[in-house]
Motif scaffolding. Structure first.
Motif, PDB file in Angstrom:
ATOM      1  N   ASP A  92       0.577  -1.414   0.220  1.00 36.24           N
ATOM      2  CA  ASP A  92       0.249   0.303  -0.274  1.00 36.24           C
ATOM      3  C   ASP A  92       0.507   0.889  -0.207  1.00 36.24           C
ATOM      4  O   ASP A  92       1.659   1.422   0.496  1.00 36.24           O
ATOM      5  CB  ASP A  92      -1.286  -0.185   0.568  1.00 36.24           C
ATOM      6  N   TYR A  93       0.304   1.938  -0.994  1.00 39.20           N
ATOM      7  CA  TYR A  93       1.371   3.346  -0.904  1.00 39.20           C
ATOM      8  C   TYR A  93       0.352   4.727  -0.885  1.00 39.20           C
ATOM      9  O   TYR A  93      -1.058   4.561  -1.762  1.00 39.20           O
ATOM     10  CB  TYR A  93       2.269   3.170  -1.987  1.00 39.20           C
ATOM     11  N   GLY A 100      -1.310  12.344  -3.620  1.00 39.84           N
ATOM     12  CA  GLY A 100      -1.349  11.172  -2.604  1.00 39.84           C
ATOM     13  C   GLY A 100      -2.753  10.476  -2.575  1.00 39.84           C
ATOM     14  O   GLY A 100      -3.084  10.130  -1.352  1.00 39.84           O
ATOM     15  N   SER A 101      -3.242  10.088  -3.256  1.00 38.24           N
ATOM     16  CA  SER A 101      -4.238   9.602  -3.810  1.00 38.24           C
ATOM     17  C   SER A 101      -3.931   8.386  -3.257  1.00 38.24           C
ATOM     18  O   SER A 101      -2.663   7.575  -3.550  1.00 38.24           O
ATOM     19  CB  SER A 101      -4.813   8.697  -5.488  1.00 38.24           C
ATOM     20  N   SER A 102      -4.663   7.332  -2.763  1.00 37.34           N
ATOM     21  CA  SER A 102      -4.283   5.610  -2.011  1.00 37.34           C
ATOM     22  C   SER A 102      -4.689   5.081  -2.950  1.00 37.34           C
ATOM     23  O   SER A 102      -4.857   4.341  -3.925  1.00 37.34           O
ATOM     24  CB  SER A 102      -5.572   5.777  -0.920  1.00 37.34           C
ATOM     25  N   VAL A 126      -6.912   0.614  -6.858  1.00 41.76           N
ATOM     26  CA  VAL A 126      -7.194   2.028  -5.609  1.00 41.76           C
ATOM     27  C   VAL A 126      -7.890   1.455  -4.582  1.00 41.76           C
ATOM     28  O   VAL A 126      -8.739   0.680  -4.576  1.00 41.76           O
ATOM     29  CB  VAL A 126      -8.505   2.590  -6.597  1.00 41.76           C
ATOM     30  N   LEU A 127      -6.791   1.801  -3.807  1.00 40.75           N
ATOM     31  CA  LEU A 127      -6.927   1.177  -2.022  1.00 40.75           C
ATOM     32  C   LEU A 127      -8.184   2.675  -1.286  1.00 40.75           C
ATOM     33  O   LEU A 127      -8.186   3.505  -1.727  1.00 40.75           O
ATOM     34  CB  LEU A 127      -5.805   1.378  -1.183  1.00 40.75           C
ATOM     35  N   ASN A 128      -8.621   1.577  -1.095  1.00 46.86           N
ATOM     36  CA  ASN A 128     -10.129   2.336   0.419  1.00 46.86           C
ATOM     37  C   ASN A 128      -9.866   2.728   0.842  1.00 46.86           C
ATOM     38  O   ASN A 128      -9.228   1.921   2.421  1.00 46.86           O
ATOM     39  CB  ASN A 128     -11.118   1.928   0.294  1.00 46.86           C
ATOM     40  N   ASP A 129      -9.399   3.733   2.272  1.00 42.87           N
ATOM     41  CA  ASP A 129      -8.316   4.471   3.302  1.00 42.87           C
ATOM     42  C   ASP A 129      -9.502   3.792   4.516  1.00 42.87           C
ATOM     43  O   ASP A 129      -8.298   3.442   5.543  1.00 42.87           O
ATOM     44  CB  ASP A 129      -7.509   5.129   3.415  1.00 42.87           C
ATOM     45  N   SER A 133      -9.569  -1.286   1.728  1.00 47.78           N
ATOM     46  CA  SER A 133     -10.227  -2.826   0.863  1.00 47.78           C
ATOM     47  C   SER A 133      -9.683  -2.160  -0.182  1.00 47.78           C
ATOM     48  O   SER A 133      -8.919  -0.917  -0.980  1.00 47.78           O
ATOM     49  CB  SER A 133     -11.650  -2.564   1.180  1.00 47.78           C
ATOM     50  N   TYR A 134     -10.223  -3.071  -1.248  1.00 44.20           N
ATOM     51  CA  TYR A 134     -10.002  -1.696  -3.061  1.00 44.20           C
ATOM     52  C   TYR A 134     -10.866  -3.297  -3.834  1.00 44.20           C
ATOM     53  O   TYR A 134     -10.607  -3.996  -3.614  1.00 44.20           O
ATOM     54  CB  TYR A 134      -8.403  -2.471  -2.627  1.00 44.20           C
TER      55      TYR A 134
END
Length: 152
Positions: A92-93, A100-102, A126-129, A133-134
């Motif tokens: 994750d980054y 700075g999007s996930s 795309v990561l859901n902070d 989840s993604y």
């Protein structure tokens, strides 16, 4: 371009890139994908262990890695997930060059090259902070590795 990173200031996911920006991004991203977790040995890197994570029934150990200033990578802070065999399964980054999007990278289909196992399929989502989840229905980037050669 003397400082390609600075040219991304104010960018979002929708901002078009120049050819130089694409080359810069592709170069540092590929280098970091190929060298993690070996790059954790670079002086100045801070590593913190987080609680384990259940990823679809597989328990993964999580490491937070804080890269030193000046280290060309997606974001200063990143999270790496390892399975019980010590293989990197998720990364994750928050790419600074994209505002700075996930994002999360899922690493699969491990093969052995010259005695070292590496994932040959890497999909970035795309990561859901909010819940970590993604959505696998939308792949941002797909990387398929056919061959790896290690040199001293």
């Amino acid at each position: 371009m003397e400082n390609p990173r600075a040219s991304f200031k104010g960018h979002t996911v929708e901002t078009p890139w120049t050819r130089t920006q694409l080359i810069y991004f592709s170069s540092y991203a590929t280098w970091n994908y190929a060298t993690a977790p070996f790059n954790f040995l670079v002086p100045g890197i801070e590593i913190n262990q987080f609680e384990s994570w259940n990823e679809n029934g597989e328990i993964l150990d999580r490491l937070e890695v804080i890269y030193p200033d000046g280290f060309a990578t997606h974001s200063k802070r990143q999270i790496f997930y390892f399975n019980q065999d010590g293989l990197l399964k998720r990364h994750d980054y928050w790419p600074e060059v994209l505002g700075g999007s996930s994002a999360t990278q899922i690493i699969e289909e491990y093969q052995e090259f010259e005695g070292i196992k590496t994932g040959t399929k890497r999909n970035i989502y795309v990561l859901n902070d909010e819940d970590n989840s993604y959505n696998k229905d939308f792949v941002l980037v797909s990387i398929n590795i056919k061959e790896v050669k290690f040199e001293k």
